[in-house]
Scaffold this active site. Sequence first.
Site, PDB file in Angstrom:
ATOM      1  N   ARG A 160       0.750  -1.347   0.085  1.00 29.39           N
ATOM      2  CA  ARG A 160       0.115   0.065  -0.001  1.00 29.39           C
ATOM      3  C   ARG A 160       0.875   1.197  -0.050  1.00 29.39           C
ATOM      4  NH1 ARG A 160      -2.923  -3.511  -0.545  1.00 29.39           N
ATOM      5  NH2 ARG A 160      -5.278  -4.001   0.195  1.00 29.39           N
ATOM      6  N   SER A 235     -10.637  -0.351   2.874  1.00 24.89           N
ATOM      7  CA  SER A 235      -9.856  -0.659   4.058  1.00 24.89           C
ATOM      8  C   SER A 235      -9.275   0.742   4.513  1.00 24.89           C
ATOM      9  CB  SER A 235      -8.530  -1.477   3.782  1.00 24.89           C
ATOM     10  OG  SER A 235      -8.787  -2.736   3.287  1.00 24.89           O
ATOM     11  N   GLU A 331      -4.818   4.215   6.186  1.00 29.28           N
ATOM     12  CA  GLU A 331      -4.215   4.114   4.688  1.00 29.28           C
ATOM     13  C   GLU A 331      -4.979   5.084   3.681  1.00 29.28           C
ATOM     14  OE1 GLU A 331      -3.649   2.928   1.011  1.00 29.28           O
ATOM     15  OE2 GLU A 331      -5.734   1.978   1.704  1.00 29.28           O
TER      16      GLU A 331
HETATM   17  N1  EPU Z   1     -10.850 -10.345   9.946  1.00 29.56           N
HETATM   18  C1  EPU Z   1     -11.573 -10.233  11.285  1.00 29.56           C
HETATM   19  N2  EPU Z   1     -12.612  -9.291  11.384  1.00 29.56           N
HETATM   20  C2  EPU Z   1     -13.046  -8.342  10.350  1.00 29.56           C
HETATM   21  C3  EPU Z   1     -12.243  -8.522   9.229  1.00 29.56           C
HETATM   22  C4  EPU Z   1     -11.179  -9.466   8.977  1.00 29.56           C
HETATM   23  O1  EPU Z   1     -11.298 -11.087  12.290  1.00 29.56           O
HETATM   24  O2  EPU Z   1     -13.863  -7.713  10.447  1.00 29.56           O
HETATM   25  C5  EPU Z   1      -9.844 -11.270   9.730  1.00 29.56           C
HETATM   26  C6  EPU Z   1     -10.133 -12.457   8.837  1.00 29.56           C
HETATM   27  O3  EPU Z   1     -10.810 -13.456   9.775  1.00 29.56           O
HETATM   28  C7  EPU Z   1      -9.070 -13.062   8.377  1.00 29.56           C
HETATM   29  C8  EPU Z   1      -8.010 -11.902   8.308  1.00 29.56           C
HETATM   30  O4  EPU Z   1      -8.794 -10.850   9.190  1.00 29.56           O
HETATM   31  O5  EPU Z   1      -8.394 -13.880   9.243  1.00 29.56           O
HETATM   32  C9  EPU Z   1      -8.030 -11.088   7.099  1.00 29.56           C
HETATM   33  O6  EPU Z   1      -9.277 -10.879   6.339  1.00 29.56           O
HETATM   34  P1  EPU Z   1      -9.391 -10.508   4.842  1.00 29.56           P
HETATM   35  O7  EPU Z   1      -9.068 -11.705   4.131  1.00 29.56           O
HETATM   36  O8  EPU Z   1     -10.754  -9.814   4.736  1.00 29.56           O
HETATM   37  O9  EPU Z   1      -8.287  -9.494   4.637  1.00 29.56           O
HETATM   38  P2  EPU Z   1      -7.818  -8.036   5.109  1.00 29.56           P
HETATM   39  O10 EPU Z   1      -6.409  -8.234   5.705  1.00 29.56           O
HETATM   40  O11 EPU Z   1      -8.889  -7.613   6.161  1.00 29.56           O
HETATM   41  C10 EPU Z   1      -6.709  -7.093   3.086  1.00 29.56           C
HETATM   42  C11 EPU Z   1      -6.605  -6.079   2.009  1.00 29.56           C
HETATM   43  C12 EPU Z   1      -8.154  -5.724   1.533  1.00 29.56           C
HETATM   44  C13 EPU Z   1      -7.876  -6.921   0.320  1.00 29.56           C
HETATM   45  C14 EPU Z   1      -8.050  -8.226   1.332  1.00 29.56           C
HETATM   46  C15 EPU Z   1      -7.993  -9.382   0.451  1.00 29.56           C
HETATM   47  C16 EPU Z   1      -5.541  -4.273   3.576  1.00 29.56           C
HETATM   48  C17 EPU Z   1      -5.429  -2.927   4.305  1.00 29.56           C
HETATM   49  N3  EPU Z   1      -6.616  -4.728   3.132  1.00 29.56           N
HETATM   50  O12 EPU Z   1      -7.831  -6.896   4.005  1.00 29.56           O
HETATM   51  O13 EPU Z   1      -7.741  -4.536   0.753  1.00 29.56           O
HETATM   52  O14 EPU Z   1      -9.306  -6.796  -0.382  1.00 29.56           O
HETATM   53  O15 EPU Z   1      -7.039  -8.006   2.063  1.00 29.56           O
HETATM   54  O16 EPU Z   1      -6.811  -9.486  -0.167  1.00 29.56           O
HETATM   55  O17 EPU Z   1      -4.273  -4.872   3.362  1.00 29.56           O
HETATM   56  C18 EPU Z   1      -8.507  -2.198   0.514  1.00 29.56           C
HETATM   57  O18 EPU Z   1      -7.185  -1.972   0.572  1.00 29.56           O
HETATM   58  O19 EPU Z   1      -9.288  -1.428   0.400  1.00 29.56           O
HETATM   59  C19 EPU Z   1      -8.841  -3.637   0.584  1.00 29.56           C
HETATM   60  C20 EPU Z   1     -10.109  -3.797   0.700  1.00 29.56           C
END
Ligand code: EPU
Length: 335
Positions: A160, A235, A331
Site C-alpha cells: 500500500r 480498508s 491508509e
Molecule cells: N478479520 C476479522 N474481522 C474482520 C475482518 C477481518 O477477524 O472484521 C480477519 C479475518 O478473519 C482474516 C483476516 O482478518 O483472518 C484477513 O481478512 P481479509 O481476508 O478480509 O483481509 P484483510 O487483511 O482484512 C486485506 C486488504 C483488502 C483486500 C483483502 C483481500 C489491507 C489493508 N486490506 O484485507 O484490501 O481486499 O486483504 O486480499 O491490506 C483495501 O485496501 O481497500 C482492501 C479492501
Amino acid sequence: MNIQENISLKNYNTFGIDVNAKRFVSIESVYELQQLLKKEKDVFLVSGGSNMLLTSDIEKLVVHINIQGISIDKEDENHVYLTVNAGENWHDFVLWTISQDYGGIENLSLIPGNVGTCPIQNIGAYGVEVKDVITKVEAIEIESRKLVSFSNKECDFGYRNSIFKNEAKGKYIITSVSFQLTKKNHQLNTYYGAIETELASKNITNPTIKDVSDAVIAIRQSKLPDPKEIGNSGSFFKNPVISQKHFNKLQEEYSDIPSYKVSETEVKVPAGWLIEKSGFKGKRFGDYGVHEKQALVLVNYGNASGKEIYQLAQKIQRTIKEKFGIDLEIEVNVI
Ligand code: EPU
C-alpha cells in the site's frame, strides 16, 4: 476548459462526503492539463475519489482527472503491453482485460477507483498487487509541466505504498499507467483461502481468469460494502506489522489471533481482527460507523461528515493502542 464554481464533491469521493469545491474543473487530455498548469499550480486532484476522506471544503482549484482511453503498445506471443489513461475506471478496465483474455489483474476485480490512482497506494487484493503488472507510470511534473516517466523500479512500490506517497507526493499528476499482461499460460493466484473455497463451491477445478474474477467479485460483494450504496473507502487502515516477540506475547492472551509472516522477526496482523476484538465491528453512530461484515472498513450511511468519520478512526486507533500496544496507520488520505 470550463472552471465551475461551488460544486459539491459528494459524487467525486466514494465515501460520499458532501464538501464544497470553491472552483472545479474536469480535464480530458494531457494537453489540457499542461495548459491549466500554466495558470494554476496550487491544485487539488480528484480521480476516482476512492482513497480519500474529505474533512473540510476545498479552497484550492479542484482538478478532476478524466483522461480516457486504452491503447495496445505491442504484443508478442505471450504478452500484451497496454497503456491506459488515468481517468479510466479501474474495474471496467479489469473486465475489459478479461473479455480479451488478458491475464494478470483478475484478482483485482471490483476495486473502486480509477487507473491513474492504482499505483499511488499499489492496490492489492487476494495475493496480487498492481506492482506485479505495471511497467511504467507517466505523469506531468507540476512545476515544469513536463511529461515524465517512472519505471516500475522507480515507483519504489511497497505494501500500500509507492514513491507517489513519499518523495513524489504533491509534485506529479499521473496521466497514464502501462501494464504487461499475459495472453496465454496465465499465472493464476488462487491459493488465497477464500478464492479456493469459492471456486470449490462451484465445482471449478480448472479455473479461467474469468472464473477467478467472478470468485473475487462474489467474495468482495459478500464482505465489502458497495460505495454506490454505502459510502466507504475500502480498508481504512493498513494491516500493522509487529515484532514476532510482541506477537508471541499477544498470542498468550488471544490464542486465535491471526498473522502472516513478513520476515524472521516480524509478522503482519489483520487490523480487521484487532478492530473486531475491540468491539467496534458493526457499530453505528448516527450516520457513520464500522461495517458489519469487515471491521477494516469505515462507512458513511448517508450524511456523515468527514470529521465525524475521522474522529471515529482516531478513537479506534487509541483503543487498539491501549488494548494491544499496536499503532494502526490510516491508509486513506485524510484531507
Ligand atoms: N478479520 C476479522 N474481522 C474482520 C475482518 C477481518 O477477524 O472484521 C480477519 C479475518 O478473519 C482474516 C483476516 O482478518 O483472518 C484477513 O481478512 P481479509 O481476508 O478480509 O483481509 P484483510 O487483511 O482484512 C486485506 C486488504 C483488502 C483486500 C483483502 C483481500 C489491507 C489493508 N486490506 O484485507 O484490501 O481486499 O486483504 O486480499 O491490506 C483495501 O485496501 O481497500 C482492501 C479492501
